[in-house]
Design an enzyme around this catalytic site. Sequence first.
Site, PDB file in Angstrom:
ATOM      1  N   VAL A  81       0.864  -1.194   0.000  1.00  0.00           N
ATOM      2  CA  VAL A  81       0.000   0.000   0.000  1.00  0.00           C
ATOM      3  C   VAL A  81       0.891   1.231   0.000  1.00  0.00           C
ATOM      4  O   VAL A  81       1.632   1.470   0.966  1.00  0.00           O
ATOM      5  CB  VAL A  81      -0.928   0.017   1.236  1.00  0.00           C
ATOM      6  CG1 VAL A  81      -1.735   1.324   1.281  1.00  0.00           C
ATOM      7  CG2 VAL A  81      -1.869  -1.185   1.223  1.00  0.00           C
TER       8      VAL A  81
ATOM      9  N   HIS B 270       8.709  10.703  -3.601  1.00  0.00           N
ATOM     10  CA  HIS B 270       9.064   9.336  -3.204  1.00  0.00           C
ATOM     11  C   HIS B 270       8.019   8.335  -3.707  1.00  0.00           C
ATOM     12  O   HIS B 270       8.337   7.275  -4.230  1.00  0.00           O
ATOM     13  CB  HIS B 270       9.167   9.293  -1.673  1.00  0.00           C
ATOM     14  CG  HIS B 270       9.978   8.159  -1.157  1.00  0.00           C
ATOM     15  ND1 HIS B 270       9.638   7.454  -0.030  1.00  0.00           N
ATOM     16  CD2 HIS B 270      11.126   7.587  -1.606  1.00  0.00           C
ATOM     17  CE1 HIS B 270      10.522   6.508   0.186  1.00  0.00           C
ATOM     18  NE2 HIS B 270      11.434   6.567  -0.757  1.00  0.00           N
TER      19      HIS B 270
ATOM     20  N   ARG C  67     -10.398   0.733  -0.851  1.00  0.00           N
ATOM     21  CA  ARG C  67      -9.946  -0.376  -1.704  1.00  0.00           C
ATOM     22  C   ARG C  67      -9.540  -1.601  -0.907  1.00  0.00           C
ATOM     23  O   ARG C  67      -9.158  -2.611  -1.467  1.00  0.00           O
ATOM     24  CB  ARG C  67      -8.854   0.123  -2.637  1.00  0.00           C
ATOM     25  CG  ARG C  67      -9.409   1.031  -3.737  1.00  0.00           C
ATOM     26  CD  ARG C  67      -8.432   2.054  -4.245  1.00  0.00           C
ATOM     27  NE  ARG C  67      -9.075   2.911  -5.248  1.00  0.00           N
ATOM     28  CZ  ARG C  67      -9.904   3.907  -4.955  1.00  0.00           C
ATOM     29  NH1 ARG C  67     -10.212   4.184  -3.680  1.00  0.00           N
ATOM     30  NH2 ARG C  67     -10.467   4.625  -5.911  1.00  0.00           N
TER      31      ARG C  67
HETATM   32  N1  LIG Z   1       6.103   5.363   1.843  1.00  0.00           N
HETATM   33  C1  LIG Z   1       5.851   4.008   1.682  1.00  0.00           C
HETATM   34  C2  LIG Z   1       6.868   3.073   1.621  1.00  0.00           C
HETATM   35  N2  LIG Z   1       8.158   3.455   1.715  1.00  0.00           N
HETATM   36  C3  LIG Z   1       9.233   2.519   2.023  1.00  0.00           C
HETATM   37  C4  LIG Z   1       9.765   1.795   0.776  1.00  0.00           C
HETATM   38  O1  LIG Z   1       8.811   0.892   0.239  1.00  0.00           O
HETATM   39  C5  LIG Z   1      11.019   0.982   1.136  1.00  0.00           C
HETATM   40  O2  LIG Z   1      10.678   0.023   2.134  1.00  0.00           O
HETATM   41  C6  LIG Z   1      12.127   1.882   1.666  1.00  0.00           C
HETATM   42  O3  LIG Z   1      12.359   2.923   0.727  1.00  0.00           O
HETATM   43  C7  LIG Z   1      13.430   1.087   1.881  1.00  0.00           C
HETATM   44  O4  LIG Z   1      13.846   0.491   0.667  1.00  0.00           O
HETATM   45  N3  LIG Z   1       6.585   1.757   1.434  1.00  0.00           N
HETATM   46  C8  LIG Z   1       5.267   1.330   1.331  1.00  0.00           C
HETATM   47  O5  LIG Z   1       5.017   0.106   1.181  1.00  0.00           O
HETATM   48  N4  LIG Z   1       4.249   2.244   1.397  1.00  0.00           N
HETATM   49  C9  LIG Z   1       4.507   3.578   1.573  1.00  0.00           C
HETATM   50  O6  LIG Z   1       3.541   4.393   1.602  1.00  0.00           O
HETATM   51  C1  LIG Z   2       4.891   6.530  -0.588  1.00  0.00           C
HETATM   52  C2  LIG Z   2       5.911   7.252   0.202  1.00  0.00           C
HETATM   53  O1  LIG Z   2       7.085   6.993   0.128  1.00  0.00           O
HETATM   54  C3  LIG Z   2       5.442   8.412   1.020  1.00  0.00           C
HETATM   55  O2  LIG Z   2       4.509   7.929   1.963  1.00  0.00           O
HETATM   56  C4  LIG Z   2       6.594   9.085   1.761  1.00  0.00           C
HETATM   57  O3  LIG Z   2       6.091  10.327   2.219  1.00  0.00           O
HETATM   58  P1  LIG Z   2       6.912  11.665   1.856  1.00  0.00           P
HETATM   59  O4  LIG Z   2       6.840  11.808   0.355  1.00  0.00           O
HETATM   60  O5  LIG Z   2       6.146  12.785   2.552  1.00  0.00           O
HETATM   61  O6  LIG Z   2       8.316  11.484   2.359  1.00  0.00           O
END
Ligand SMILES: Nc1c(NC[C@H](O)[C@H](O)[C@H](O)CO)[nH]c(=O)[nH]c1=O
Ligand SMILES: CC(=O)[C@@H](O)COP(=O)(O)O
Length: 205
Positions: A128, A136, A175
């Site tokens: 998710v 990011h 969802r």
């Molecule tokens: N922001 C979310 C992440 N971020 C972490 C990355 O998926 C990863 O684990 C990290 O960058 C280390 O490699 N992951 C999610 O599954 N959902 C998010 O909203």
């Molecule tokens: C999907 C992501 O990596 C996000 O949740 C991280 O949040 P941010 O863009 O505010 O660092």
Amino acid sequence: MAGKDFVKGVKESSQALDGSNLRVLIVHARWNSEIITPLVEGAKKTMIEKYKVKPENIVLKDVPGAYELPSATQILLKQSQQQLVPSNDLLSMGINSPQPASSPAGSVKGASSAIQYKPFDVAICIGVLIKGSTMHFEYIADATSNGIMRVSLDTGIPCIFGVLTCLTDEQAKERAGIAGQNQNEGHNHGADWGAAAVEMALLKL
Ligand SMILES: Nc1c(NC[C@H](O)[C@H](O)[C@H](O)CO)[nH]c(=O)[nH]c1=O
Ligand SMILES: CC(=O)[C@@H](O)COP(=O)(O)O
């Protein structure tokens, strides 16, 4: 809550699908776990109750985030093709592949001559992603979707894309079927992924 347009779902196959001989890998992220959990349960429930997949033939592995889904899935599918990935209970104890009691020192890690496991017929990758305030989200979403497709094509084992890419928490909850005040509104996309997994796995049998 958004209009009913979010209640999209796959049109199920017209074939009678029998999943009783399938072995399924579910790799799921731990990020946003309150949404991950109903998605995983929705996929399992559909496979077991609708398509007769045996609960003991569904192996779960969790990873930190969605970005790790492709590499973890590839590792486990490749090990499975060498018939090395055991059932949940052994995996949950951190036993990737039990060594025979008398395995010689220096034997290949995880090589187990005594125990062979049926390879996985399909994988479901569940994550998710919820948009934050930087780019990011976009980078992870792109890398993860392309990565899962590549693993599927490289291994020849269907990998279902079970990653929600949402702009808000509420979109994600809708969802996962846990939106609204009673947390029971929306459409659990995990059920669709379970159905897709059975259909794709049976393409090969
Ligand atoms: N922001 C979310 C992440 N971020 C972490 C990355 O998926 C990863 O684990 C990290 O960058 C280390 O490699 N992951 C999610 O599954 N959902 C998010 O909203
Ligand atoms: C999907 C992501 O990596 C996000 O949740 C991280 O949040 P941010 O863009 O505010 O660092």
